[in-house]
Design a protein around this motif. Structure first.
Motif, PDB file in Angstrom:
ATOM      1  N   THR A 111      28.852 -35.939 -73.572  1.00 15.84           N
ATOM      2  CA  THR A 111      29.363 -34.728 -74.226  1.00 15.84           C
ATOM      3  C   THR A 111      28.741 -34.527 -75.606  1.00 15.84           C
ATOM      4  OG1 THR A 111      31.251 -35.984 -75.092  1.00 15.84           O
ATOM      5  CG2 THR A 111      31.581 -34.787 -73.023  1.00 15.84           C
ATOM      6  N   MET A 112      28.120 -35.556 -76.153  1.00 13.88           N
ATOM      7  CA  MET A 112      27.474 -35.442 -77.464  1.00 13.88           C
ATOM      8  C   MET A 112      26.273 -34.502 -77.440  1.00 13.88           C
ATOM      9  SD  MET A 112      27.477 -39.424 -78.737  1.00 13.88           S
ATOM     10  CE  MET A 112      26.024 -39.072 -79.692  1.00 13.88           C
ATOM     11  N   HIS A 113      25.716 -34.270 -76.263  1.00 12.42           N
ATOM     12  CA  HIS A 113      24.453 -33.541 -76.191  1.00 12.42           C
ATOM     13  C   HIS A 113      24.561 -32.092 -75.732  1.00 12.42           C
ATOM     14  CE1 HIS A 113      22.659 -37.296 -77.158  1.00 12.42           C
ATOM     15  NE2 HIS A 113      23.036 -37.856 -76.028  1.00 12.42           N
ATOM     16  N   LEU A 114      25.721 -31.673 -75.247  1.00  6.48           N
ATOM     17  CA  LEU A 114      25.917 -30.287 -74.808  1.00  6.48           C
ATOM     18  C   LEU A 114      27.187 -29.738 -75.429  1.00  6.48           C
ATOM     19  CD1 LEU A 114      25.141 -30.219 -70.959  1.00  6.48           C
ATOM     20  CD2 LEU A 114      23.887 -29.039 -72.768  1.00  6.48           C
ATOM     21  N   SER A 115      27.144 -28.483 -75.858  1.00 11.62           N
ATOM     22  CA  SER A 115      28.344 -27.850 -76.416  1.00 11.62           C
ATOM     23  C   SER A 115      28.428 -26.401 -75.951  1.00 11.62           C
ATOM     24  CB  SER A 115      28.310 -27.905 -77.941  1.00 11.62           C
ATOM     25  OG  SER A 115      27.416 -26.934 -78.449  1.00 11.62           O
ATOM     26  N   SER A 116      29.525 -25.774 -76.288  1.00 12.27           N
ATOM     27  CA  SER A 116      29.734 -24.377 -75.892  1.00 12.27           C
ATOM     28  C   SER A 116      28.768 -23.435 -76.604  1.00 12.27           C
ATOM     29  CB  SER A 116      31.181 -23.970 -76.174  1.00 12.27           C
ATOM     30  OG  SER A 116      31.467 -24.133 -77.542  1.00 12.27           O
ATOM     31  N   ASP A 117      28.060 -23.917 -77.614  1.00 11.73           N
ATOM     32  CA  ASP A 117      27.070 -23.085 -78.309  1.00 11.73           C
ATOM     33  C   ASP A 117      25.725 -23.039 -77.592  1.00 11.73           C
ATOM     34  OD1 ASP A 117      28.882 -22.610 -80.373  1.00 11.73           O
ATOM     35  OD2 ASP A 117      28.225 -24.388 -81.482  1.00 11.73           O
ATOM     36  N   ASP A 118      25.539 -23.882 -76.575  1.00 11.45           N
ATOM     37  CA  ASP A 118      24.225 -24.005 -75.939  1.00 11.45           C
ATOM     38  C   ASP A 118      23.984 -22.983 -74.839  1.00 11.45           C
ATOM     39  OD1 ASP A 118      23.003 -26.182 -77.343  1.00 11.45           O
ATOM     40  OD2 ASP A 118      24.459 -27.520 -76.387  1.00 11.45           O
ATOM     41  N   ARG A 119      22.723 -22.514 -74.814  1.00 13.54           N
ATOM     42  CA  ARG A 119      22.182 -21.717 -73.696  1.00 13.54           C
ATOM     43  C   ARG A 119      21.148 -22.622 -73.030  1.00 13.54           C
ATOM     44  NH1 ARG A 119      22.651 -16.774 -72.437  1.00 13.54           N
ATOM     45  NH2 ARG A 119      20.469 -16.465 -71.956  1.00 13.54           N
ATOM     46  N   VAL A 120      21.433 -22.990 -71.790  1.00 14.18           N
ATOM     47  CA  VAL A 120      20.717 -24.081 -71.143  1.00 14.18           C
ATOM     48  C   VAL A 120      19.782 -23.576 -70.043  1.00 14.18           C
ATOM     49  CG1 VAL A 120      20.988 -26.250 -69.892  1.00 14.18           C
ATOM     50  CG2 VAL A 120      22.665 -25.607 -71.630  1.00 14.18           C
ATOM     51  N   LEU A 121      18.580 -24.113 -70.071  1.00 17.54           N
ATOM     52  CA  LEU A 121      17.618 -23.895 -68.995  1.00 17.54           C
ATOM     53  C   LEU A 121      17.589 -25.159 -68.155  1.00 17.54           C
ATOM     54  CD1 LEU A 121      15.279 -22.441 -67.549  1.00 17.54           C
ATOM     55  CD2 LEU A 121      13.736 -23.367 -69.314  1.00 17.54           C
ATOM     56  N   ILE A 122      17.853 -25.013 -66.868  1.00 16.69           N
ATOM     57  CA  ILE A 122      17.751 -26.129 -65.926  1.00 16.69           C
ATOM     58  C   ILE A 122      16.325 -26.157 -65.400  1.00 16.69           C
ATOM     59  CG2 ILE A 122      18.473 -26.989 -63.658  1.00 16.69           C
ATOM     60  CD1 ILE A 122      21.219 -25.642 -64.223  1.00 16.69           C
ATOM     61  N   ILE A 123      15.697 -27.336 -65.435  1.00 21.01           N
ATOM     62  CA  ILE A 123      14.364 -27.515 -64.865  1.00 21.01           C
ATOM     63  C   ILE A 123      14.466 -28.590 -63.792  1.00 21.01           C
ATOM     64  CG2 ILE A 123      11.992 -28.337 -65.281  1.00 21.01           C
ATOM     65  CD1 ILE A 123      12.367 -25.680 -66.616  1.00 21.01           C
ATOM     66  N   ASP A 124      13.870 -28.345 -62.623  1.00 15.92           N
ATOM     67  CA  ASP A 124      13.848 -29.370 -61.583  1.00 15.92           C
ATOM     68  C   ASP A 124      12.560 -29.266 -60.785  1.00 15.92           C
ATOM     69  OD1 ASP A 124      14.796 -31.620 -60.320  1.00 15.92           O
ATOM     70  OD2 ASP A 124      16.434 -30.610 -59.275  1.00 15.92           O
ATOM     71  N   ASP A 125      12.209 -30.382 -60.127  1.00 21.05           N
ATOM     72  CA  ASP A 125      10.962 -30.411 -59.363  1.00 21.05           C
ATOM     73  C   ASP A 125      11.061 -29.593 -58.087  1.00 21.05           C
ATOM     74  OD1 ASP A 125      12.701 -32.342 -58.204  1.00 21.05           O
ATOM     75  OD2 ASP A 125      11.057 -33.676 -57.664  1.00 21.05           O
ATOM     76  N   PHE A 126      12.197 -29.680 -57.380  1.00 28.23           N
ATOM     77  CA  PHE A 126      12.369 -28.970 -56.110  1.00 28.23           C
ATOM     78  C   PHE A 126      13.675 -28.199 -56.079  1.00 28.23           C
ATOM     79  CE2 PHE A 126       9.166 -31.783 -54.268  1.00 28.23           C
ATOM     80  CZ  PHE A 126       8.583 -30.973 -53.302  1.00 28.23           C
ATOM     81  N   LEU A 127      13.681 -27.106 -55.338  1.00 24.53           N
ATOM     82  CA  LEU A 127      14.895 -26.407 -54.942  1.00 24.53           C
ATOM     83  C   LEU A 127      14.844 -26.280 -53.423  1.00 24.53           C
ATOM     84  CD1 LEU A 127      17.505 -24.794 -55.411  1.00 24.53           C
ATOM     85  CD2 LEU A 127      16.064 -22.755 -55.733  1.00 24.53           C
ATOM     86  N   ALA A 128      15.817 -26.874 -52.764  1.00 31.12           N
ATOM     87  CA  ALA A 128      15.907 -26.791 -51.300  1.00 31.12           C
ATOM     88  C   ALA A 128      17.284 -26.243 -50.937  1.00 31.12           C
ATOM     89  CB  ALA A 128      15.649 -28.160 -50.675  1.00 31.12           C
ATOM     90  N   ASN A 129      18.253 -27.130 -50.848  1.00 29.78           N
ATOM     91  CA  ASN A 129      19.617 -26.708 -50.517  1.00 29.78           C
ATOM     92  C   ASN A 129      20.459 -26.415 -51.754  1.00 29.78           C
ATOM     93  OD1 ASN A 129      19.447 -26.809 -47.625  1.00 29.78           O
ATOM     94  ND2 ASN A 129      19.272 -29.027 -47.840  1.00 29.78           N
ATOM     95  N   GLY A 130      19.919 -26.676 -52.923  1.00 24.38           N
ATOM     96  CA  GLY A 130      20.591 -26.312 -54.165  1.00 24.38           C
ATOM     97  C   GLY A 130      21.627 -27.296 -54.663  1.00 24.38           C
ATOM     98  N   LYS A 131      21.710 -28.467 -54.058  1.00 24.70           N
ATOM     99  CA  LYS A 131      22.736 -29.443 -54.451  1.00 24.70           C
ATOM    100  C   LYS A 131      22.538 -29.933 -55.889  1.00 24.70           C
ATOM    101  CE  LYS A 131      24.531 -29.457 -50.306  1.00 24.70           C
ATOM    102  NZ  LYS A 131      25.629 -28.577 -50.003  1.00 24.70           N
ATOM    103  N   ALA A 132      21.316 -30.270 -56.262  1.00 26.83           N
ATOM    104  CA  ALA A 132      21.056 -30.741 -57.623  1.00 26.83           C
ATOM    105  C   ALA A 132      21.337 -29.634 -58.632  1.00 26.83           C
ATOM    106  CB  ALA A 132      19.619 -31.238 -57.746  1.00 26.83           C
ATOM    107  N   ALA A 133      20.893 -28.423 -58.330  1.00 27.23           N
ATOM    108  CA  ALA A 133      21.123 -27.293 -59.237  1.00 27.23           C
ATOM    109  C   ALA A 133      22.610 -27.056 -59.435  1.00 27.23           C
ATOM    110  CB  ALA A 133      20.452 -26.035 -58.686  1.00 27.23           C
ATOM    111  N   LYS A 134      23.377 -27.101 -58.363  1.00 27.51           N
ATOM    112  CA  LYS A 134      24.824 -26.871 -58.474  1.00 27.51           C
ATOM    113  C   LYS A 134      25.505 -27.972 -59.274  1.00 27.51           C
ATOM    114  CE  LYS A 134      24.971 -24.260 -54.213  1.00 27.51           C
ATOM    115  NZ  LYS A 134      25.310 -24.324 -52.788  1.00 27.51           N
ATOM    116  N   ALA A 135      25.052 -29.216 -59.129  1.00 30.87           N
ATOM    117  CA  ALA A 135      25.624 -30.314 -59.907  1.00 30.87           C
ATOM    118  C   ALA A 135      25.336 -30.117 -61.401  1.00 30.87           C
ATOM    119  CB  ALA A 135      25.081 -31.653 -59.416  1.00 30.87           C
ATOM    120  N   LEU A 136      24.121 -29.718 -61.740  1.00 28.78           N
ATOM    121  CA  LEU A 136      23.782 -29.474 -63.141  1.00 28.78           C
ATOM    122  C   LEU A 136      24.541 -28.270 -63.692  1.00 28.78           C
ATOM    123  CD1 LEU A 136      19.956 -30.234 -63.117  1.00 28.78           C
ATOM    124  CD2 LEU A 136      21.783 -31.640 -64.086  1.00 28.78           C
TER     125      LEU A 136
END
Length: 190
Positions: A111-136
């Motif tokens: 929790t030290m690294h993310l706050s309600s002030d952040d606008r976050v870009l998710i980067i990942d190597d693959f998108l298939a079924n979207g499980k990793a994206a949904k977890a992030l």
């Protein structure tokens, strides 16, 4: 991104109609020059999104995320898959199932690294079924932060991940969209 597509054609291996192996340049051995180009392209595409942090999952997303963070001038956070003696308290957690590894992992970010002030870009190597994206997305939501978009190096557009993220209103930018892996050949979507 034509350079990435050429690399997939020349060094990628189609293992089945569902699995593309790109460990020669992306997720085991890394091509630094290609990662620099990927980081520059993601930074160009998301330059106007007000990104304050980048989030990825260890380990395959780290190289493209770091290069994107370098270009955008923002910190990169990677969700850890394994327990650590130093990562024990005040965690944002989610479960993610890996199709290629056939395992479920708990991922965590402090929790030290993310706050309600952040606008976050998710980067990942693959998108298939979207499980990793949904977890992030879940972890970012737990922090009260906003998902500004998802940058995907290789999308398997014949699987459901992209459609589900689009339906939820997320901005998804993929650098190479694979339409099919049939007959051992990579066919790209336009």
């Amino acid at each position: 991104m034509e350079r990435l597509k050429a690399k997939i054609r020349s060094e990628g291996q189609v293992l089945s109609e569902q699995v593309l192996k790109v460990d020669a340049f992306l997720n085991h051995q890394i091509d630094p020059a290609l990662m620099r180009d990927i980081g520059q392209e993601f930074a160009r595409r998301f330059a106007d999104a007000g990104i304050t942090k980048i989030v990825t999952i260890e380990a395959s997303g780290i190289a493209p995320a770091v290069m994107t963070g370098l270009e955008l001038g923002v910190p990169v956070i990677f969700a850890r898959k394994h327990q650590s003696l130093t990562l024990t308290d005040n965690l944002l957690v989610a479960s993610v199932y890996s199709f290629t590894k056939q395992t479920e992992s708990t991922i965590a970010v402090s929790t030290m690294h993310l706050s309600s002030d952040d606008r976050v870009l998710i980067i990942d190597d693959f998108l298939a079924n979207g499980k990793a994206a949904k977890a992030l997305i879940s972890i970012i939501g737990q922090a009260g932060a906003q998902v500004a978009g998802l940058g995907i190096v290789i999308e398997k557009s014949f699987q459901v991940g992209r459609a589900e993220l689009d339906a939820q209103g997320y901005r998804v930018e993929s650098l190479a969209r694979v339409a099919s892996l049939a007959d051992g050949q990579v066919t790209f979507a336009e």
